[in-house]
Design a protein around this motif. Structure first.
Motif, PDB file in Angstrom:
ATOM      1  N   GLY A   1       0.804  -1.136  -0.040  1.00  0.00           N
ATOM      2  CA  GLY A   1      -0.083   0.073   0.014  1.00  0.00           C
ATOM      3  C   GLY A   1       1.011   1.197   0.083  1.00  0.00           C
ATOM      4  O   GLY A   1       0.533   2.194  -0.644  1.00  0.00           O
TER       5      GLY A   1
ATOM      6  N   ALA B   1      -0.356   4.935  -0.244  1.00  0.00           N
ATOM      7  CA  ALA B   1      -1.401   4.692   1.009  1.00  0.00           C
ATOM      8  C   ALA B   1      -0.725   5.401   2.089  1.00  0.00           C
ATOM      9  O   ALA B   1       0.563   5.201   2.731  1.00  0.00           O
TER      10      ALA B   1
ATOM     11  N   LEU C   1      -3.195   0.181   7.095  1.00  0.00           N
ATOM     12  CA  LEU C   1      -3.544   0.987   6.002  1.00  0.00           C
ATOM     13  C   LEU C   1      -4.747   1.946   6.549  1.00  0.00           C
ATOM     14  O   LEU C   1      -5.781   1.267   6.992  1.00  0.00           O
TER      15      LEU C   1
END
Length: 451
Positions: free
Chosen positions: A230, A235, A412
């Motif tokens: 991610g 992210a 995340l």
């Protein structure tokens, strides 16, 4: 190789399998990519606790419960520190999942639903589990996924770590690169779900993100892959600075940095009143051992040096306070002392301290003050009221415990629809995340909520 999929699920554990089955049920064509040689992830190690309010099984047993009552329980335990946009829908619909398990042949443990006391307990029995812990859930998931595979609605790649998320020029995720069959394979889909679990089995990532030494009870594949994937596409993370250990565990007899969960000290005062004291490496006590709130003990442990402490007791306590360790008899305690890693026995407190790595003067002073409080009828300097006996009957024992990481709190960042977000709050098109990879902070704040 057919790469026409509607959804790619990265990780074949609890969240990934549930998502894949639901997606296939809804008419999507799904690819599940798992780095391990088998599906299930933490279902192979977890107790498999699933909470639900208003379940069929609760109603059959006359247990009154509702999503509103459960949400208030979560707010109490977490002190309001949880993502309501994520948890409120879970609470509203969890009874449907429990009943769905029931409809699909789930083998309930006859004692459930019940209250779990290993962490701060709910006020209502709403935790369900199977007779074979997490494997009971896998026994439901596996044939359902296999049926979708046989029907051509799903594919499963094992031994296939995902090494990269594919993106287009606008930054949207369009697929993955997985290493399978000895080569890198790119496969595309309009949606990718990261469900790879946490990072509780990766000491380097744990030290970097949490800043504490890791003693792990996490599944061995929980190495933070999803966070790395991610972050590589922008992210953001949630839960920074949040951590809470599970309270105590003996060192694994053969594997440094891990605990053996099947042989854990029973340290919740609601299940066993303590005859022992807890001391740090300096021989000093740091919490009242008869504290009923395991949450209070876990929070106090965060401030103990190296998250390490010893339970210290005498030979009388071995017989009187049973079981000291799950599945151990008093004879087991005596026979495994000075044999099992972290379990020490000596004829004097000074020798015990030297063997265990505790400051002898500090331990002698602490035991003396504790014994004086016992003679005076208490409470002692920590506020402890249960003072059953002096620590004086040789031999003396010390069991080394460490705060244990089962789950990780950083993960995340997602919105209420599980869409992965950048650090500026914008969502990454095509990328979703579910399960422990989003971090326990989002679901339980700095606490643990059963199921």
């Amino acid at each position: 190789m057919d790469d026409r999929f509607d959804l790619i699920v990265v990780g074949g554990g609890t969240a990934g399998l549930a998502a894949a089955i639901e997606a296939c049920d809804g008419g999507l064509r799904v690819l599940v990519v798992e780095k391990d040689s088998r599906i299930g992830g933490t279902l192979h190690t977890t107790g498999g606790h699933v909470a639900g309010a208003g379940t069929r099984r609760q109603i059959q047993r006359g247990i009154q419960d509702s999503p509103d009552v459960w949400l208030k329980d979560i707010a109490r335990i977490t002190r309001g520190l949880f993502r309501e946009d994520i948890i409120a829908p879970v609470v509203e619909h969890a009874h449907e999942f429990v009943d769905w398990l029931d409809d699909n042949g789930f083998a309930f443990d006859p004692s459930t639903p019940r209250i779990i006391y290993g962490h701060e307990p709910y006020e209502t029995p709403r935790t369900h589990c199977g007779i074979d812990a997490g494997l009971s859930i896998l026994a439901v998931f596996k044939p359902l996924l296999e049926a979708h595979i046989e029907a051509g609605r799903a594919q499963l790649w094992l031994n296939a770590p995902v090494t990269e998320l594919l993106t287009d020029g606008a930054g949207a995720v369009t697929g993955v690169t997985a290493y399978t069959g000895g080569r890198d394979v790119q496969v595309t889909a309009p949606a990718v779900l990261i469900a790879t679990g946490g990072f509780g089995a990766d000491p380097e990532m744990f030290a970097d993100l949490v800043g504490l030494p890791l003693v792990s009870g996490a599944h061995p594949t929980a190495t933070g892959d999803g966070l790395l994937l991610g972050e590589a596409v922008g992210a953001g993370l949630q839960g920074d600075g949040v951590y809470l250990p599970t309270f105590g565990g003996l060192p694994h007899p053969t594997t440094p940095g891990r605990v053996q969960w099947e042989e854990r000290p029973l340290l919740t005062a609601t299940e066993r009143l303590p005859w022992e004291i807890y001391v740090d490496k300096h021989g000093k006590r740091w919490v009242r051992e008869d504290e009923l709130s395991i949450d209070a003990k876990e929070r106090a442990l965060v401030d103990v040096e190296d998250l390490t402490f010893w339970t210290v007791f005498d030979d009388r306590a071995v017989d009187e306070s049973v079981p000291m360790v799950v599945n151990w008899t008093p004879d087991d305690v005596r026979q495994r002392a000075n044999v099992r890693a972290g379990v020490h026995k000596a004829d004097s407190l000074v020798e015990l301290a030297q063997a265990a790595g505790i400051d002898p003067d500090g331990l002698l002073d602490t035991v003396e003050r504790y014994n004086e409080a016992v003679d005076a009828g208490g409470p002692d300097e920590t506020g402890r009221e249960f003072l059953p006996a002096r620590i004086e009957k040789a031999p003396f024992y010390a069991m080394r415990n460490h705060g244990v990481t089962l789950v990780t709190f950083i993960g995340l960042d997602v919105d209420g629809q599980a869409r992965v977000r950048r650090s500026d709050g914008s969502t990454i098109d095509g990328l979703f995340a579910a399960g422990e990879v989003i971090g326990a902070t989002a679901t339980t704040g700095q606490s643990f909520c059963s199921g």
